[in-house]
Scaffold this active site. Structure first.
Site, PDB file in Angstrom:
ATOM      1  N   LYS A  85      26.327  11.324  34.850  1.00  0.00           N
ATOM      2  CA  LYS A  85      25.812   9.993  34.521  1.00  0.00           C
ATOM      3  C   LYS A  85      26.511   8.929  35.371  1.00  0.00           C
ATOM      4  O   LYS A  85      27.733   8.947  35.510  1.00  0.00           O
ATOM      5  CB  LYS A  85      26.011   9.681  33.038  1.00  0.00           C
ATOM      6  N   ASP A 132      23.813  -1.757  33.562  1.00  0.00           N
ATOM      7  CA  ASP A 132      23.427  -0.501  34.186  1.00  0.00           C
ATOM      8  C   ASP A 132      21.965  -0.244  33.783  1.00  0.00           C
ATOM      9  O   ASP A 132      21.469  -0.873  32.836  1.00  0.00           O
ATOM     10  CB  ASP A 132      24.358   0.612  33.675  1.00  0.00           C
ATOM     11  N   LEU A 133      21.285   0.645  34.490  1.00  0.00           N
ATOM     12  CA  LEU A 133      19.871   0.888  34.171  1.00  0.00           C
ATOM     13  C   LEU A 133      19.671   2.142  33.302  1.00  0.00           C
ATOM     14  O   LEU A 133      19.322   2.045  32.120  1.00  0.00           O
ATOM     15  CB  LEU A 133      19.073   1.048  35.479  1.00  0.00           C
ATOM     16  N   ASP A 134      19.936   3.307  33.927  1.00  0.00           N
ATOM     17  CA  ASP A 134      19.628   4.578  33.266  1.00  0.00           C
ATOM     18  C   ASP A 134      20.530   4.791  32.057  1.00  0.00           C
ATOM     19  O   ASP A 134      21.754   4.838  32.189  1.00  0.00           O
ATOM     20  CB  ASP A 134      19.847   5.743  34.253  1.00  0.00           C
ATOM     21  N   SER A 191      23.172  -0.711  39.247  1.00  0.00           N
ATOM     22  CA  SER A 191      22.793   0.685  39.020  1.00  0.00           C
ATOM     23  C   SER A 191      23.030   1.532  40.255  1.00  0.00           C
ATOM     24  O   SER A 191      22.912   1.051  41.377  1.00  0.00           O
ATOM     25  CB  SER A 191      21.307   0.742  38.656  1.00  0.00           C
ATOM     26  N   ALA A 192      23.315   2.816  40.042  1.00  0.00           N
ATOM     27  CA  ALA A 192      23.483   3.749  41.159  1.00  0.00           C
ATOM     28  C   ALA A 192      22.135   4.250  41.663  1.00  0.00           C
ATOM     29  O   ALA A 192      22.055   4.871  42.716  1.00  0.00           O
ATOM     30  CB  ALA A 192      24.319   4.939  40.702  1.00  0.00           C
ATOM     31  N   LYS A 211      29.919   4.719  41.815  1.00  0.00           N
ATOM     32  CA  LYS A 211      30.782   4.570  40.642  1.00  0.00           C
ATOM     33  C   LYS A 211      31.568   5.878  40.502  1.00  0.00           C
ATOM     34  O   LYS A 211      30.991   6.921  40.759  1.00  0.00           O
ATOM     35  CB  LYS A 211      29.941   4.357  39.367  1.00  0.00           C
ATOM     36  N   THR A 252      16.058   6.873  30.611  1.00  0.00           N
ATOM     37  CA  THR A 252      15.808   7.786  31.728  1.00  0.00           C
ATOM     38  C   THR A 252      16.922   8.814  31.928  1.00  0.00           C
ATOM     39  O   THR A 252      16.730   9.760  32.687  1.00  0.00           O
ATOM     40  CB  THR A 252      15.663   6.985  33.048  1.00  0.00           C
ATOM     41  N   GLU A 257      27.398  -0.315  30.079  1.00  0.00           N
ATOM     42  CA  GLU A 257      27.381   0.989  30.747  1.00  0.00           C
ATOM     43  C   GLU A 257      27.313   2.146  29.747  1.00  0.00           C
ATOM     44  O   GLU A 257      27.956   2.089  28.704  1.00  0.00           O
ATOM     45  CB  GLU A 257      28.702   1.178  31.532  1.00  0.00           C
ATOM     46  N   ASP A 258      26.571   3.196  30.111  1.00  0.00           N
ATOM     47  CA  ASP A 258      26.549   4.388  29.254  1.00  0.00           C
ATOM     48  C   ASP A 258      27.346   5.540  29.854  1.00  0.00           C
ATOM     49  O   ASP A 258      27.417   6.603  29.262  1.00  0.00           O
ATOM     50  CB  ASP A 258      25.109   4.860  29.011  1.00  0.00           C
TER      51      ASP A 258
HETATM   52  C1  BG6 Z   1      22.382   6.682  37.801  1.00  0.00           C
HETATM   53  C2  BG6 Z   1      22.171   7.856  36.882  1.00  0.00           C
HETATM   54  O1  BG6 Z   1      21.982   5.499  37.164  1.00  0.00           O
HETATM   55  O2  BG6 Z   1      21.631   6.831  38.991  1.00  0.00           O
HETATM   56  C3  BG6 Z   1      22.474   9.152  37.591  1.00  0.00           C
HETATM   57  O3  BG6 Z   1      23.014   7.730  35.757  1.00  0.00           O
HETATM   58  C4  BG6 Z   1      21.644   9.252  38.885  1.00  0.00           C
HETATM   59  O4  BG6 Z   1      22.186  10.231  36.746  1.00  0.00           O
HETATM   60  C5  BG6 Z   1      21.922   8.008  39.744  1.00  0.00           C
HETATM   61  O5  BG6 Z   1      21.988  10.413  39.615  1.00  0.00           O
HETATM   62  C6  BG6 Z   1      21.081   8.004  41.020  1.00  0.00           C
HETATM   63  O6  BG6 Z   1      19.734   7.838  40.663  1.00  0.00           O
HETATM   64  P1  BG6 Z   1      18.493   8.071  41.604  1.00  0.00           P
HETATM   65  O7  BG6 Z   1      17.338   7.528  40.801  1.00  0.00           O
HETATM   66  O8  BG6 Z   1      18.727   7.307  42.855  1.00  0.00           O
HETATM   67  O9  BG6 Z   1      18.417   9.543  41.852  1.00  0.00           O
HETATM   68 MG    MG Z   2      23.651   4.906  33.166  1.00  0.00          MG
END
Ligand code: BG6
Ligand code: MG
Length: 232
Positions: free
Chosen positions: A45, A9-11, A114-115, A145, A17, A169-170
């Site tokens: 998240k 996962d990224l964030d 990542s989402a 997710k 972030t 994943e966090d």
């Molecule tokens: C996820 C984050 O990785 O991405 C969420 O944990 C965020 O908090 C989602 O809403 C969507 O991200 P973005 O950058 O497309 O708004």
């Molecule tokens: Mg995350």
């Protein structure tokens, strides 16, 4: 040595972030008279931008027109990106680069799951993009997710079976997505939040090379019974 797929996962896993998403959503929510806590933020998240705003509106018992909904999502993203623009390599979370390099050296397959629709520019910004064989992000999925779609697309692009993939994943939603995909789920964060994960670590500094080698060789498998002492 066998080849496994490691899906990050990224964030909140690769870069710090998650705090910027929280700040931006909280600031936006205040403008429409909604307040939410850090505990509620755990539910945002891993969740898509659209779903996040829907949840915030539900917490405040608010409804918006479609146009206003779009406008607020854009405002949040602009605010979020203003933080991202100032990001530096130092915001890569501890030992993430070391872990990626170790897995690459062991010829393992690496993907992003990542989402976020901002994933590629963020990875570019912190100079990590070239470590990933495959990128699956918010632009590629139709189901957020905890639906496993993002990770299943990742496994497919890596040409690996889901059971040969490991997810870092966090978020609760992300751990659930990995479990539903039948992948090994590794929670990065707090035990009490991520207790559905197969393994939990506070961060990558806690993860030994022996543990990673165990994942590669298959010695470390999905825990069948949950709520056992953490096996690390
Ligand atoms: C996820 C984050 O990785 O991405 C969420 O944990 C965020 O908090 C989602 O809403 C969507 O991200 P973005 O950058 O497309 O708004
Ligand atoms: Mg995350």
């Amino acid at each position: 040595m066998s080849k496994k797929g490691f899906i990050f996962d990224l964030d909140g896993v690769i870069v710090d972030t998650a705090k910027y998403h929280f700040l931006a959503w909280q600031r936006l929510a205040k403008t429409i008279g909604v307040d939410f806590s850090e505990v509620q933020n755990e539910q945002l998240k891993g969740v898509s931008r659209v779903r996040s705003l829907e949840k915030i509106l539900a917490w405040g018992d608010k409804t918006l027109s479609k146009t206003e909904f779009e406008r607020l999502m854009n405002l949040k993203n602009e605010d979020y990106l203003s933080h991202v623009n100032d990001m530096e390599d130092s915001e890569i979370l501890p030992d993430v680069t070391k872990t990626l390099d170790f897995l690459i050296e062991k010829n393992q397959a690496i993907a992003l799951g990542s989402a976020s629709k901002n994933a590629t520019p963020i990875l570019e910004k912190v100079h990590l993009l070239d470590k990933f064989e495959v990128i699956v992000d918010g632009n590629d999925v139709s189901k957020a997710k905890p639906d496993p779609e993002v990770f299943l697309i990742g496994a497919n692009l890596l040409k690996l079976k889901p059971e040969d993939c490991i997810v870092f994943e966090d978020s609760v939603a992300g751990v659930q997505a990995a479990n539903t995909a039948n992948m090994i789920s590794i929670g990065i964060g707090e035990d009490d939040v991520l207790h559905e994960a197969d393994y939990i670590f506070k961060d990558f500094t806690e993860m030994s090379q022996e543990f990673l080698e165990g994942l590669i060789s298959g010695d470390k498998t999905k825990q069948i019974t949950k709520n056992l002492p953490i096996n690390n």
